[in-house]
Design a protein around this motif. Structure first.
Motif, PDB file in Angstrom:
ATOM      1  N   PHE A  56       0.831  -1.234  -0.422  1.00 36.38           N
ATOM      2  CA  PHE A  56      -0.212   0.116   0.158  1.00 36.38           C
ATOM      3  C   PHE A  56       0.732   1.213  -0.464  1.00 36.38           C
ATOM      4  N   SER A  57       0.455   2.138  -1.004  1.00 39.19           N
ATOM      5  CA  SER A  57       0.880   3.377  -1.028  1.00 39.19           C
ATOM      6  C   SER A  57       0.298   4.243  -0.777  1.00 39.19           C
ATOM      7  N   ALA A  58       0.473   4.760   0.198  1.00 38.84           N
ATOM      8  CA  ALA A  58       0.188   6.498   1.078  1.00 38.84           C
ATOM      9  C   ALA A  58       1.758   8.346   0.561  1.00 38.84           C
ATOM     10  N   PRO A  59       0.581   8.649   0.213  1.00 35.66           N
ATOM     11  CA  PRO A  59       1.254  10.127  -0.441  1.00 35.66           C
ATOM     12  C   PRO A  59       1.571  10.882   1.298  1.00 35.66           C
ATOM     13  N   ALA A  60       1.771  12.052   0.441  1.00 35.80           N
ATOM     14  CA  ALA A  60       2.500  12.937   2.476  1.00 35.80           C
ATOM     15  C   ALA A  60       1.983  14.348   1.560  1.00 35.80           C
ATOM     16  N   TYR A  61       1.362  15.006   2.171  1.00 30.12           N
ATOM     17  CA  TYR A  61       0.578  15.334   1.663  1.00 30.12           C
ATOM     18  C   TYR A  61       1.062  16.902   1.962  1.00 30.12           C
ATOM     19  N   PRO A  62       0.772  17.770   1.289  1.00 29.13           N
ATOM     20  CA  PRO A  62       1.372  18.615   0.261  1.00 29.13           C
ATOM     21  C   PRO A  62       1.711  20.116   1.437  1.00 29.13           C
ATOM     22  N   LEU A  63       2.768  20.555   1.373  1.00 33.84           N
ATOM     23  CA  LEU A  63       2.741  21.946   1.989  1.00 33.84           C
ATOM     24  C   LEU A  63       3.716  22.673   1.985  1.00 33.84           C
ATOM     25  N   ASP A  64       2.900  24.154   1.775  1.00 34.76           N
ATOM     26  CA  ASP A  64       3.495  25.434   1.061  1.00 34.76           C
ATOM     27  C   ASP A  64       4.526  26.125   2.203  1.00 34.76           C
ATOM     28  N   ASP A  65       4.379  25.723   3.280  1.00 42.90           N
ATOM     29  CA  ASP A  65       4.917  26.409   4.669  1.00 42.90           C
ATOM     30  C   ASP A  65       5.556  24.671   5.723  1.00 42.90           C
ATOM     31  N   ILE A  66       6.995  24.950   5.701  1.00 45.45           N
ATOM     32  CA  ILE A  66       7.769  23.458   6.500  1.00 45.45           C
ATOM     33  C   ILE A  66       8.868  24.065   7.517  1.00 45.45           C
ATOM     34  N   GLN A  67       7.949  23.685   8.788  1.00 46.53           N
ATOM     35  CA  GLN A  67       9.656  24.397   9.735  1.00 46.53           C
ATOM     36  C   GLN A  67      10.974  23.542  10.231  1.00 46.53           C
ATOM     37  N   ASP A  68      10.192  22.571  10.544  1.00 46.64           N
ATOM     38  CA  ASP A  68      11.227  21.597  11.017  1.00 46.64           C
ATOM     39  C   ASP A  68      10.617  20.077  11.211  1.00 46.64           C
ATOM     40  N   PRO A  69      10.982  19.477  10.781  1.00 46.50           N
ATOM     41  CA  PRO A  69      10.896  17.650  10.521  1.00 46.50           C
ATOM     42  C   PRO A  69      11.468  17.325  11.319  1.00 46.50           C
ATOM     43  N   THR A  70      11.582  17.478  12.437  1.00 44.66           N
ATOM     44  CA  THR A  70      11.721  16.894  13.531  1.00 44.66           C
ATOM     45  C   THR A  70      10.388  16.066  14.528  1.00 44.66           C
ATOM     46  N   GLY A  71      10.791  14.813  15.134  1.00 42.75           N
ATOM     47  CA  GLY A  71       9.300  14.253  15.147  1.00 42.75           C
ATOM     48  C   GLY A  71       8.693  13.839  14.660  1.00 42.75           C
TER      49      GLY A  71
END
Length: 312
Positions: free
Chosen positions: A218-233
């Motif tokens: 099963f392949s799930a997409p990532a949600y497209p965001l125009d503002d990413i501040q911190d991928p930690t966690g």
């Protein structure tokens, strides 16, 4: 049912091309439990902090609905600290400083009230510590585990022993390739599942996630965001959302796992919008439901017309 999460509770200092944060609440157990508590009222945390851990952060977890009976405090020690720097490609980061501090001698001793936990989430820790926790729980229904390249490279035999005891393994794409010694993710997934876990989830950052079981991929997409501040966690919040949905659904069938991957992706998409776990504290169930619907629409495939009709 209840969810038990063991992992780090930490101070994180984070640098990105767009800003920075200093000594914010971090750690795998923090993100995992704060994500899971949106789905489950009984979320239990096992970890260790030093005497420098502020009451403010403790209240953040407790007020967020996390049971902290299993959080040990070493008054004479210092809390685990991590400092990382992200690049313009947020999938790439450099670790600038890691201070294990009290984590170096951590030997978890679960409260008696935790021994009946139903879903156990083994956050990123030394594999032997993960097993120590698992050995103390009475016959959990579902065991999830995470790891990182450090343990793959330095404790491969211990990691494989842990993998033989888990139901679901969550790992990112680079770690999957390294663990399996195989560049192709589909073949890598097969090799990792042969090590023990029936269910494997490979996270691919901004490219979504793959779920491998006995009968399907099963392949799930990532949600497209125009503002990413911190991928930690984000990966730990993913695990919390997955565990939380499995708790709420009351089942572990393939459909529940697929929906769990979507809800995990939903929680991860919220985390990256702020530094630290703050976004998880402000969410409502309506926020989560609406974004889950957006995921469904994002991945919707229209009815396909057979080629012979197209060519007619």
């Amino acid at each position: 049912m209840s969810i038990l999460a063991v992992g780090t509770v930490a101070f994180d200092s984070i640098d990105t091309p767009f800003g920075s944060a200093d000594r914010v609440l971090g750690g795998s157990a923090s993100y995992l439990t704060l994500a899971a508590r949106h789905f489950c009222e009984d979320v239990r945390l096992v970890g260790v902090v030093g005497g420098d851990f502020p009451d403010e952060y403790r209240r953040t977890l407790a007020d967020g609905g996390v049971d902290l009976e299993g959080l040990e405090v070493e008054e004479d020690g210092e809390t685990f600290f991590w400092h990382g720097e992200y690049h313009y490609d947020m999938n790439e980061r450099d670790t600038l400083d890691t201070q294990l501090n009290v984590l170096a001698s951590f030997e978890p001793d679960l409260p008696e009230s935790y021994l009946d936990s139903d879903i156990v989430c083994l956050g990123n820790l030394e594999p032997g510590i993960q097993r120590d926790v698992l050995d103390q729980v009475d016959d959990p229904e579902f065991v999830m585990a995470d790891t990182m390249n450090y343990w793959i490279e330095n404790t491969p035999d211990s990691l494989r022993t842990t993998l033989s005891q888990v139901d679901c393994f969550v790992i990112n794409d680079a770690e999957a390739r390294e663990l399996a010694d195989e560049p192709n993710l589909v073949r890598a997934a097969s090799r990792i599942r042969d090590m023990g876990p029936e269910t494997l989830i490979i996270k691919k950052g901004e490219h979504g996630a793959l779920l491998f079981t006995d009968h399907s991929v099963f392949s799930a997409p990532a949600y497209p965001l125009d503002d990413i501040q911190d991928p930690t966690g984000a990966g730990d919040a993913f695990a919390g959302g997955l565990a939380g949905h499995l708790y709420q659904s009351g089942g572990l069938d393939p459909e529940a796992l697929r929906r769990g991957v979507i809800y995990g992706s939903v929680m991860a998409s919220f985390v990256v919008q702020r530094y630290g776990p703050d976004k998880l504290l402000d969410l409502t169930r309506t926020d989560i439901t609406e974004r889950a619907r957006s995921f469904r629409e994002l991945a919707a495939i229209p009815t396909l017309v057979p080629l012979d009709k197209q060519l007619a």
